[in-house]
Scaffold this active site. Sequence first.
Site, PDB file in Angstrom:
ATOM      1  N   GLU A 116      61.935  69.306  40.965  1.00  0.00           N
ATOM      2  CA  GLU A 116      62.232  67.989  41.528  1.00  0.00           C
ATOM      3  C   GLU A 116      63.714  67.718  41.328  1.00  0.00           C
ATOM      4  O   GLU A 116      64.199  67.722  40.191  1.00  0.00           O
ATOM      5  CB  GLU A 116      61.456  66.888  40.805  1.00  0.00           C
TER       6      GLU A 116
ATOM      7  N   ASP B  41      63.748  54.273  36.971  1.00  0.00           N
ATOM      8  CA  ASP B  41      64.186  55.206  35.943  1.00  0.00           C
ATOM      9  C   ASP B  41      64.615  54.497  34.663  1.00  0.00           C
ATOM     10  O   ASP B  41      65.243  53.442  34.695  1.00  0.00           O
ATOM     11  CB  ASP B  41      65.357  56.046  36.459  1.00  0.00           C
TER      12      ASP B  41
END
Length: 266
Positions: A50, A61
């Site tokens: 990824e 995040d």
Amino acid sequence: MPNRIDQKFADLRAAKQKALIAYISAGDPNLEATRELAWAFEKAGVDLLELGVPFSDPLADGVVDQLAASRALAAGTTVHGVLQTVREIRERSQLPIVLYTYMNPIYRYGFETFHRDAEAAGVDGLLILDLPPDEDAQNEELSQHTGLKRIRLIAPTTPEKRIAQLTAGASGFIYYVSREGVTGERTEVATSLPERVAAIRATTSLPIAVGFGISNPEHVRQVAQHADAIVVGSAIVKQIGEFGQDPTLVAKLAAFVQPLAEAAHA
């Protein structure tokens, strides 16, 4: 040519193994390192990569991955640069690659053009964090018909009816976010994991990958009992943040991911 994601999961299923998916931010510490890490990860046993497309406001995040995106942007990383790096990776590797991205960078690039260019570069799938399937259905320009797999996220709080809607529009694999909140390392695996994975599996035959909080081989072994793939991100990104300027960065990171891959394949 079959999609590399589908082929990888078919091969692992035949071998009765689970997949290790490694996440890094493209361009952290620079795009040359990203290319070298991809090649080293494949040799170390990583099954799928990824690549985060760095964005200035990565709301899903935690601090480790936010800092990685900031470092990548400071190094001059662009979407065009990420796609060029994928082309370079493809010169020596058939490792499946998923781009982990937010909508803004794609929209600025041009949605249709981005899909076309990403597929041509050798990308296999997209995980667009802030594009729900409802928007796909209502906006024709967002429903691009390419060979790219569209990975969908499912959270611990997703209702069963919504799970079915998400899996119906997914391809490649399902990404189950095992914990509420943002990305980041955790000390233990979520206790609700078996129940939640079973609920998703009841709606789809796609492989189920589990991420968020997995940071060591023991976590990988625990998750592998229930999922088809295990995603390790922040633990790897943290190492890149620590050793980003070290000339042995690639070797250090390969040594870090190898036992994770071995745990997934055991």
